[in-house]
Design an enzyme around this catalytic site. Structure first.
Site, PDB file in Angstrom:
ATOM      1  CB  SER A  91      -0.935  -0.087   1.102  1.00 33.87           C
ATOM      2  OG  SER A  91      -0.322   0.271   2.272  1.00 33.87           O
ATOM      3  CG  ASN A  92       0.846   6.059  -1.438  1.00 34.96           C
ATOM      4  OD1 ASN A  92       1.029   6.873  -0.510  1.00 34.96           O
ATOM      5  ND2 ASN A  92       1.086   6.136  -2.441  1.00 34.96           N
ATOM      6  CB  SER A  93       4.520   5.833   1.783  1.00 35.77           C
ATOM      7  OG  SER A  93       4.166   7.113   1.200  1.00 35.77           O
ATOM      8  CB  CYS A  94      -0.305   8.389   2.029  1.00 39.05           C
ATOM      9  SG  CYS A  94      -2.021   7.317   1.297  1.00 39.05           S
TER      10      CYS A  94
END
Lengths: 498, 498
Positions: free
Chosen positions: B191-194
């Site tokens: 998943s995205n680092s966000c």
């Protein structure tokens, strides 16, 4: 839409906005629509086929304009102003055209570097200590956030992580969540609701401390609260002070509060959302006495500095603390620009990773207006407020509450609050002026803020005339005047942070 | 700047952007400036006197354009695309001109209502369950957030508060901070680092779970992790799944994960930042099978739907949970519109209180492009990616990694990762193409994403030719081909969420 259609559409839109702002006095400041008006007018689904831009411009007139509350009208005196300027609009257009996402230097060097430069321009313009500037050798710097809400939240989150790290070093056997559960934050009961919201979001209980007669937070009150918290095992972590509160534009005592923060090793954040811009005028610079004690500071260009929302300048004395708090290890870019002072990785200074090229509108606005033009605009607003104050004080039926040294005057009818309430209701129903109320020391007052694209002395005369006209329609009986404290009104409605 | 100067400046800016986009192929996609280039060119302080806008337009050419990474170039294949369209630019201009701050209905009815309407248009366009729509009787609804980062953070904060309230009811003797200290969240390691950043900001530890061969999170892996956490007294609170991961555009298994979330009474958030837009094409709608199990969903119009950054659509099944999590009691407005379904108080659905009139750019873009135009754009991008895939697979030296069903192709040179790394370095140094690398199951791959304002088949041919040209310059020896797993590269560099 091809480039030629865009050229036509663009010209039409530019003319539309110029016409709108030039003729804004022709419109009632408040709209006359009912809730749900627009869904009765627009289709339920996205159109299948492309429509001509000319239809949209017609619909702007038919559907959108009637539902606009005209923040750029000189008769808008609610909240604080929302900046609007011609150069800033162009800045938004150009930024949208490039559509660069400047999350690091490489993603568009100009985006990061122009922000570094304009934040230094602004820091110097306001007379901030050089520790806050990007050009200073230290770890401080400035960055554009979307709003004061975000700046306050970021300061609180950074303070939280700093405290957790510090306590983990001192007491390695205590868990992070145990430490987090003991943190506590402070602000005044006059601060903007965004401060309280930041407390909720960062899960730090926040004490709303009482203020003095001038609605200012003082050092002794803070100290007393801290001592109480220490007694019950809490860890005082951060204090957020306000320069120019939303309610009455009051100023917390930074020097006193700062010294207390220093004594207890706490983070001090200064929220100067509205009033901060006035620091560019040397005669107002005394309001930041004590700023050298602060860890972070924010003010909104989108209030008083002619750059449209969203544009909040934030400075921190040690940006490493932001990066430590927000950096997710795996997002490190492996390029050799990382960490360099002239090219900060701004994505670690903020909540989202993506960011618009907002420095463009700042740069274009500051250049086309000039330092001189900005100072003169701020002084003009203040002089209009002072003029309004003289009108109010010249009428025995009214009283001014608070100091009103900037662009906000809080006033009321003498006597029971119900008179003032009735007056405001009457004014609002006529839709010619937009003001809101707040309570100051238990008294209901009307806030009269200088706003709008280009307010003039004649607009102030108009407002005063309208107020007096509405006064005739309410049953104000000066003989009933009793200067008693009002019943508590259900809440402040002016605490929206914009 | 007066209105007439604005009319001139506006026309010049519109022409500048039209020329820029029409001739974008003439520019190298990557800039050739060194860090700090701009501070060598610009003054150190804000100019005292106002400057003419013509000087600024000249400086755009001299100072800004050389430092732009051209996201709208068809040779930009890094990250995912950043949307840009002519109508959206006009939307930004008009929104900046009105400068309304739509924190509640009264602050500009059109601002709130147009957002309600366009979010319903989009929800229907994507085929979302009607529980998510504003027009549905229930407490669900859609809202525009700035970015996927913010949407994910908001979902996690709402889930956190929901869990704290629930546990407080069940176990009133346990303190809020004790509960908070036990919460735990889940997402995949793709998943995205966000998502990880949201975990840090909301102070919820987040488990990065391993994915299957297709880089998808599966139900059994989640269930196993939850059981482990329950054993040690943790409280599983929220799971964030990805539809179209940043690394390889992989799809988590929503049906499986959703059932597990339901079983353990957890919040399920779907981050479909990139791929979500493709749901408007019926042939791709199967990727959201199981969405009825989700509590919230977001996708970025500023990626694939022609509305420029920042514009992330977020829907929640129960908006009351956001309001409960974010509402600060004292900011309640005392007007009689509050809480009405057609006029939600959007400030309680987001982190900041202020908000731009972003629905304007959405409305203008959707109308001037039409449903048909958007579908056709997305299908065109996908077809270009598929064309690139055939070029890669037709060359034995290369291999495609992953499924590449949308606008992203991940490819590499067969053999040791160092070849691919060298190739990418060579390509980047020539500045004619911009791609970035990631690692998939230990293999270094180059991401080739279809981006830019108006990419065409000839641009893909150009890219392939450039790749082959650069291949000649590196010492690639097919005989050395060994299909061994690469050494672990230091990190994913593609996890920026934009």
């Amino acid at each position: 839409m091809n480039a030629n259609e865009f050229r036509e559409f663009g010209r039409a839109a530019v003319d539309f906005m110029a016409d709108y702002l030039e003729n804004i006095r022709d419109r009632e400041v408040l709209p006359s629509v009912h809730t749900g008006y627009l869904s009765e007018l627009l289709p339920d689904e996205i159109p299948e086929k492309a429509e001509d831009w000319r239809e949209i411009m017609q619909d702007m007139h038919k559907f959108i304009l009637p539902g606009i509350t005209h923040w750029q009208s000189p008769n808008f005196h609610a909240y604080f102003m929302s900046a609007c300027s011609y150069p800033s609009m162009i800045g938004e257009l150009l930024s949208a055209g490039f559509s660069v996402i400047g999350f690091n230097w490489w993603a568009s060097p100009a985006c990061t570097e122009l922000e570094v430069i304009t934040m230094d321009w602004l820091g110097k313009f306001l007379g901030l200590p050089e520790e806050f500037l990007n050009c200073h050798d230290g770890p401080g710097g400035g960055v554009i956030q979307g709003s004061a809400s975000e700046s306050v939240l970021i300061a609180m989150l950074a303070a939280r992580e700093q405290m957790v790290r510090r306590m983990r070093e001192e007491q390695p056997h205590v868990s992070e969540s145990d430490i987090r559960g003991r943190l506590v934050a402070y602000t005044s009961d006059q601060s903007n609701s965004c401060v309280e919201k930041s407390g909720i979001l960062s899960a730090i209980p926040i004490r709303l401390l009482t203020t003095d007669a001038k609605c200012a937070l003082r050092g002794d009150i803070l100290k007393e609260a801290i001592e109480k918290d220490l007694e019950i095992g809490k860890m005082p972590t951060v204090c957020v002070v306000s320069l120019g509160t939303t309610g009455s534009c009051a100023f917390d005592n930074i020097e006193e509060v700062g010294k207390v923060c220093q004594e207890y090793n706490m983070w001090l954040h200064i929220d100067a959302a509205y009033a901060g811009a006035a620091l560019c005028c040397p005669e107002y610079r005394h309001i930041i006495n004590g700023i050298e004690l602060a860890d972070s500071f924010n003010f909104n260009l989108h209030k008083w500095m002619m750059v449209n929302f969203d544009c909040c300048a934030m400075w921190v004395k040690n940006a490493d603390l932001l990066v430590e708090a927000f950096n997710v290890e795996r997002i490190y870019l492996q390029n050799h620009f990382q960490g360099q002072q002239k090219a900060p990785d701004y994505r670690h200074w903020q909540i989202p990773l993506g960011r618009r090229f907002r420095a463009l509108k700042v740069w274009i606005t500051l250049r086309t207006v000039g330092a001189e033009g900005i100072r003169s605009k701020i002084r003009h607003h203040i002089s209009l407020a002072q003029y309004f104050k003289t009108l109010v004080t010249s009428d025995d039926r009214f009283e001014v509450i608070g100091e009103s040294i900037f662009g906000l005057v809080c006033f009321r009818l003498r006597g029971e609050c119900s008179f003032t309430k009735k007056l405001l209701k009457q004014i609002t129903e006529r839709k010619k002026l937009f003001m809101i109320h707040t309570t100051i020391h238990g008294k209901l007052v009307i806030r009269f803020a200088i706003c709008g694209y280009d307010p003039q002395l004649t607009d102030i005369d108009f407002a005063w005339k309208e107020i007096l006209y509405c006064l005739k329609d309410i049953d104000y009986n000066p003989s009933e005047v009793q200067d008693k404290v009002c019943e508590k009104f259900s809440s402040m409605i002016v605490s929206e942070r914009i």
